[in-house]
Scaffold this active site. Structure first.
Site, PDB file in Angstrom:
ATOM      1  N   GLN A 139      43.177  82.199  65.922  1.00 43.33           N
ATOM      2  CA  GLN A 139      44.370  81.494  66.392  1.00 43.33           C
ATOM      3  C   GLN A 139      44.585  80.211  65.591  1.00 43.33           C
ATOM      4  O   GLN A 139      45.715  79.860  65.236  1.00 43.33           O
ATOM      5  CB  GLN A 139      44.239  81.163  67.883  1.00 43.33           C
ATOM      6  CG  GLN A 139      45.493  80.533  68.491  1.00 43.33           C
ATOM      7  CD  GLN A 139      46.668  81.502  68.545  1.00 43.33           C
ATOM      8  OE1 GLN A 139      46.477  82.702  68.706  1.00 43.33           O
ATOM      9  NE2 GLN A 139      47.881  80.991  68.403  1.00 43.33           N
ATOM     10  N   VAL A 169      54.108  79.672  67.293  1.00 45.51           N
ATOM     11  CA  VAL A 169      52.691  80.044  67.264  1.00 45.51           C
ATOM     12  C   VAL A 169      51.931  78.996  68.073  1.00 45.51           C
ATOM     13  O   VAL A 169      51.960  77.810  67.747  1.00 45.51           O
ATOM     14  CB  VAL A 169      52.138  80.093  65.822  1.00 45.51           C
ATOM     15  CG1 VAL A 169      50.639  80.381  65.851  1.00 45.51           C
ATOM     16  CG2 VAL A 169      52.866  81.156  65.004  1.00 45.51           C
ATOM     17  N   ALA A 170      51.278  79.448  69.122  1.00 41.83           N
ATOM     18  CA  ALA A 170      50.587  78.507  70.006  1.00 41.83           C
ATOM     19  C   ALA A 170      49.480  77.775  69.259  1.00 41.83           C
ATOM     20  O   ALA A 170      48.796  78.346  68.410  1.00 41.83           O
ATOM     21  CB  ALA A 170      50.007  79.251  71.202  1.00 41.83           C
ATOM     22  N   SER A 175      46.749  79.654  73.424  1.00 40.24           N
ATOM     23  CA  SER A 175      47.328  80.999  73.377  1.00 40.24           C
ATOM     24  C   SER A 175      46.671  81.908  74.404  1.00 40.24           C
ATOM     25  O   SER A 175      45.442  81.951  74.519  1.00 40.24           O
ATOM     26  CB  SER A 175      47.149  81.610  71.985  1.00 40.24           C
ATOM     27  OG  SER A 175      47.535  82.977  72.010  1.00 40.24           O
ATOM     28  N   HIS A 177      46.488  84.932  74.038  1.00 36.54           N
ATOM     29  CA  HIS A 177      45.743  85.933  73.267  1.00 36.54           C
ATOM     30  C   HIS A 177      44.258  85.570  73.189  1.00 36.54           C
ATOM     31  O   HIS A 177      43.403  86.446  73.109  1.00 36.54           O
ATOM     32  CB  HIS A 177      46.314  86.052  71.855  1.00 36.54           C
ATOM     33  CG  HIS A 177      47.651  86.725  71.801  1.00 36.54           C
ATOM     34  ND1 HIS A 177      47.807  88.084  71.933  1.00 36.54           N
ATOM     35  CD2 HIS A 177      48.902  86.222  71.636  1.00 36.54           C
ATOM     36  CE1 HIS A 177      49.096  88.394  71.835  1.00 36.54           C
ATOM     37  NE2 HIS A 177      49.787  87.276  71.659  1.00 36.54           N
ATOM     38  N   GLU A 232      60.281  85.621  73.128  1.00 38.78           N
ATOM     39  CA  GLU A 232      59.415  86.601  72.468  1.00 38.78           C
ATOM     40  C   GLU A 232      59.501  87.936  73.208  1.00 38.78           C
ATOM     41  O   GLU A 232      58.687  88.211  74.092  1.00 38.78           O
ATOM     42  CB  GLU A 232      57.953  86.122  72.435  1.00 38.78           C
ATOM     43  CG  GLU A 232      57.736  84.906  71.553  1.00 38.78           C
ATOM     44  CD  GLU A 232      56.260  84.647  71.240  1.00 38.78           C
ATOM     45  OE1 GLU A 232      55.396  85.332  71.824  1.00 38.78           O
ATOM     46  OE2 GLU A 232      55.986  83.772  70.406  1.00 38.78           O
TER      47      GLU A 232
HETATM   48 ZN   LIG Z   1      51.854  87.208  71.695  1.00 38.68          ZN
END
Ligand SMILES: [Zn+2]
Length: 267
Positions: A139, A169-170, A175, A177, A232
């Site tokens: 990330q 983008v975090a 994130s 993710h 998103e």
């Molecule tokens: Zn994502």
């Protein structure tokens, strides 16, 4: 869409919380196990997913007083955003490898993800998993590259470039993710992650049906001011079936819904 009454929201939320203690315990045990698999060279995730038996999806629902601290949210409702980053010490719970893509997802939500993908395919649409679990290092690298792109394309530098980059983008540790509870799903015939995803048959189906499998479209087009993230129409967050149904019916984003349930999102 009409919002449910606050009372109904809280009642349903108490049900969602039924398995929180059990699952939180499991997360602690599994997280330490996961640490042993760090350091492999799997390209996208940086870890080797470990196959395990699927964990129980939830314990029996039981009445519970609504806690107020976000720290008491169960794993599937954990709020992760720019204001609420994961701690540096955070390690994901046990992961399971998603077939055919080399990516991994939280083992506790794995069966629901597979059911979502199977149902989509049965309905004639073709989702592909283009991102799932991301290691903290991965990330950080994604964010660094986005900042460089902003510097090159927008002429911004330093903190200004980072602010612009973070809309898409975090930042590292912010994130979903990194917690292995979000997936980016694209249409097999169109895998660019841009707003045109929304019009694909795959996204139309996923947006309509993801809640039945415990997922929400996390960053809706009209909620960027709240989420801090641009629209998103490919990022699906696992919250569990009850919460997904509640959130989708409410028309709220996750931040708003958690706050509506009495949690202190300002803390
Ligand atoms: Zn994502």
């Amino acid at each position: 869409m009409a919002s449910p009454s606050p009372l109904m929201t809280r009642r349903a939320f108490a049900g969602v919380l039924g398995g929180a203690a059990l699952l939180a315990l499991g997360e602690g045990i599994l997280a330490s196990d996961q640490a042993h698999s760090q350091g492999s060279d799997l390209a996208d995730t940086g870890v080797t997913p470990t196959q395990i038996e699927a964990a129980p999806q939830r314990a029996a629902a039981s009445p519970a007083a609504t806690p107020r601290s976000l720290d008491d949210l169960p794993w599937n409702l954990r709020l992760i955003n720019g204001a609420h980053p994961l701690p540096d010490s955070f390690a994901p719970a046990e992961l399971r490898e998603i077939p055919d893509c080399g990516l991994a997802f939280d083992a506790r939500a794995f069966d629901d993800l597979m059911a979502l993908l199977d149902a989509a395919n049965a309905a004639g649409v073709r989702p592909v998993v283009v991102s799932a679990y991301r290691s903290a290092d991965y990330q950080a690298d994604l964010f660094r590259r986005r900042v460089q792109r902003v510097e090159a394309e927008e002429g911004l530098t330093g903190a200004e470039a980072e602010v612009s980059a973070a809309f898409w983008v975090a930042r590292p540790r912010t994130s979903e993710h990194e917690a292995a509870i979000a997936v980016d799903l694209a249409d097999a015939a169109y895998q660019e992650l841009d707003e045109a995803q929304e019009a694909t048959a795959t996204q139309r189906w996923l947006i309509d049906h993801c809640a039945d499998y415990g997922f929400i479209l996390r960053y809706p087009t009209d909620k960027s001011a709240v989420t801090g993230i641009g629209y998103e129409p490919w990022h699906y967050r696992y919250v569990g079936k009850e919460a997904a149904g509640e959130i989708t019916a409410s028309g709220l984003c996750l931040e708003e819904w958690i706050e509506s349930c009495g949690w202190d999102t300002a803390a």
